[in-house]
Design an enzyme around this catalytic site. Sequence first.
Site, PDB file in Angstrom:
ATOM      1  N   HIS A  22       0.831  -1.214   0.000  1.00 37.91           N
ATOM      2  CA  HIS A  22       0.000   0.000   0.000  1.00 37.91           C
ATOM      3  C   HIS A  22       0.861   1.258   0.000  1.00 37.91           C
ATOM      4  CE1 HIS A  22       0.313   1.049   4.382  1.00 37.91           C
ATOM      5  NE2 HIS A  22       0.445  -0.254   4.540  1.00 37.91           N
ATOM      6  N   ASP A  79       5.945   1.655   7.255  1.00 35.35           N
ATOM      7  CA  ASP A  79       4.541   1.341   6.928  1.00 35.35           C
ATOM      8  C   ASP A  79       3.973   2.418   5.991  1.00 35.35           C
ATOM      9  OD1 ASP A  79       1.998   0.287   6.912  1.00 35.35           O
ATOM     10  OD2 ASP A  79       1.517   0.864   8.953  1.00 35.35           O
ATOM     11  N   GLU A  87      -5.179   1.589   2.003  1.00 31.09           N
ATOM     12  CA  GLU A  87      -5.195   0.353   2.801  1.00 31.09           C
ATOM     13  C   GLU A  87      -5.566   0.654   4.240  1.00 31.09           C
ATOM     14  OE1 GLU A  87      -3.287  -2.589   5.602  1.00 31.09           O
ATOM     15  OE2 GLU A  87      -2.893  -0.471   5.373  1.00 31.09           O
ATOM     16  N   GLU A  88      -5.019   1.749   4.748  1.00 33.50           N
ATOM     17  CA  GLU A  88      -5.110   2.064   6.183  1.00 33.50           C
ATOM     18  C   GLU A  88      -6.537   2.350   6.652  1.00 33.50           C
ATOM     19  OE1 GLU A  88      -2.716   1.621   8.139  1.00 33.50           O
ATOM     20  OE2 GLU A  88      -0.797   2.102   7.195  1.00 33.50           O
ATOM     21  N   ASP A 104       4.468  -5.241   3.053  1.00 36.03           N
ATOM     22  CA  ASP A 104       3.987  -4.191   3.946  1.00 36.03           C
ATOM     23  C   ASP A 104       4.772  -4.298   5.255  1.00 36.03           C
ATOM     24  OD1 ASP A 104       2.597  -2.343   5.438  1.00 36.03           O
ATOM     25  OD2 ASP A 104       0.684  -3.425   5.415  1.00 36.03           O
ATOM     26  N   HIS A 135       2.133   4.304  12.299  1.00 30.89           N
ATOM     27  CA  HIS A 135       0.947   5.135  12.511  1.00 30.89           C
ATOM     28  C   HIS A 135       1.256   6.318  13.435  1.00 30.89           C
ATOM     29  CE1 HIS A 135      -1.752   1.422  11.455  1.00 30.89           C
ATOM     30  NE2 HIS A 135      -0.843   1.691  10.539  1.00 30.89           N
TER      31      HIS A 135
HETATM   32  N1  BES Z   1       1.080  -2.492   8.055  1.00 28.17           N
HETATM   33  C1  BES Z   1      -0.109  -2.548   8.829  1.00 28.17           C
HETATM   34  C2  BES Z   1      -0.451  -3.957   9.276  1.00 28.17           C
HETATM   35  C3  BES Z   1       0.379  -4.524  10.364  1.00 28.17           C
HETATM   36  C4  BES Z   1       0.755  -3.767  11.440  1.00 28.17           C
HETATM   37  C5  BES Z   1       0.704  -5.842  10.300  1.00 28.17           C
HETATM   38  C6  BES Z   1       1.501  -4.336  12.451  1.00 28.17           C
HETATM   39  C7  BES Z   1       1.424  -6.418  11.297  1.00 28.17           C
HETATM   40  C8  BES Z   1       1.831  -5.655  12.387  1.00 28.17           C
HETATM   41  C9  BES Z   1      -1.282  -2.040   8.030  1.00 28.17           C
HETATM   42  O1  BES Z   1      -0.958  -0.934   7.259  1.00 28.17           O
HETATM   43  C10 BES Z   1      -2.375  -1.659   8.978  1.00 28.17           C
HETATM   44  O2  BES Z   1      -2.217  -0.807   9.794  1.00 28.17           O
HETATM   45  N2  BES Z   1      -3.506  -2.338   8.886  1.00 28.17           N
HETATM   46  C11 BES Z   1      -4.631  -2.068   9.720  1.00 28.17           C
HETATM   47  C12 BES Z   1      -5.777  -2.936   9.335  1.00 28.17           C
HETATM   48  C13 BES Z   1      -6.477  -2.492   8.099  1.00 28.17           C
HETATM   49  C14 BES Z   1      -7.392  -3.561   7.634  1.00 28.17           C
HETATM   50  C15 BES Z   1      -7.221  -1.212   8.334  1.00 28.17           C
HETATM   51  C16 BES Z   1      -4.336  -2.408  11.158  1.00 28.17           C
HETATM   52  O3  BES Z   1      -3.549  -3.342  11.406  1.00 28.17           O
HETATM   53  O4  BES Z   1      -4.916  -1.744  12.008  1.00 28.17           O
HETATM   54 ZN    ZN Z   2       0.838  -1.053   6.407  1.00 25.65          ZN
END
Ligand code: BES
Ligand code: ZN
Length: 374
Positions: A182, A203, A237-238, A265, A341
Amino acid sequence: MKQGLFRAGMGVLLFFLFIVNVPVTASELRLIETGPGQRTWMTEQEIDALATARHTGRSGGFMDVTDFADASDEIPFFQLNNIFENKAPSQQRIVDELLPELSGQNFWEWIDVLSAFHNRYYKSESGLAAANWIADQFTRLAQGRTDVTVELVRHGFLQPSVVATIQGRGPKANERIVLGGHSDSTSSGGGLPATRRAPGADDNASGIATLLEVFRVLAQSGFQPERTIEFIAYAAEEVGLLGSQAIVKAHKSQNIPVIAVMQLDMTSYPGTSPRLTLISDYVNPDLNRFTEALIDTYLKVPRQQAPCGYGCSDHASWTRSGYPAVFPFEAPIGQDNAYIHSAYDTIDKLDMAFGMHFVKLGLAFAVETSLGEK
Ligand code: BES
Ligand code: ZN
């Protein structure tokens, strides 16, 4: 005089558009799925709060399924025959020739430029600019190749997804391989998400830089795949996997046989015990086992499997629609980068040599899955 009237008219019109539109968008509800069968209509503020709660460990992931309510209805017919069962790496000659062409400096430079955008939020001008910049890099790297196309896929918000395609040759050209990550970034905290600083170096500038470097070497070396390869920088994606869900839906509706998907990612924060982690849930077990064989053949570094616990990135959009996907990740959950984040997800926390393992794996994956017997 006429011009003056026209301007005044436009002013009034814009004023009305503004006051009429703002409350409508602000209260627009989205259908958010937080688990199997768990769906709630939420406002943008509630979704922002949900994302923050996840980050502080108070909730799992979520998917914005407003426009994709029935994505998991049927499994595509071509998935019935999984080509990765018992498959072993078979393209050593080509992969070993290309691996030394990969450049850590390029990879690093791309992370640096991407994290310098104020943020890459899906609704911000800088999020749009970042997507355009990614498209420009693909275009520049593909100069001189008539079998490469670079496309912006528009969604219902500012940031588009970017798809760079290397056309396959021969009878398998209609089959596809996808490498994706993403492009958007986000940050929790005060103020509006669209204005917060979100460098997103790990990220996920790291994943996008991986795609660019793999693409550079394939494009510039003259590599010609049999299956068509798509490099995809997903938007949004976020906020619930919006870009990837739209792209998966488009592939499914055109009946495109996507044979293998790799999600990139967060690749460059080595944690305490550096090793490659293959995410074990919401992925295809046979393709995961094949990816383990790629690590053992080409990288010869320690590896392990670990669950994410929920559909934590764009691979989940593919898996949910029945396509085989894998997600190599920097660390087991809990030992991954704690700065994501936030305004502190910056390049100084990352490790180039560690990140390069994923670039090598991406290259091996692209070559091995786009050529070969089955
Ligand atoms: N890169 C993250 C996912 C992640 C974070 C995987 C930490 C493993 C460890 C991704 O960009 C993210 O933040 N995803 C969201 C979920 C999405 C479906 C909104 C999350 O994990 O909150
Ligand atoms: Zn991510």
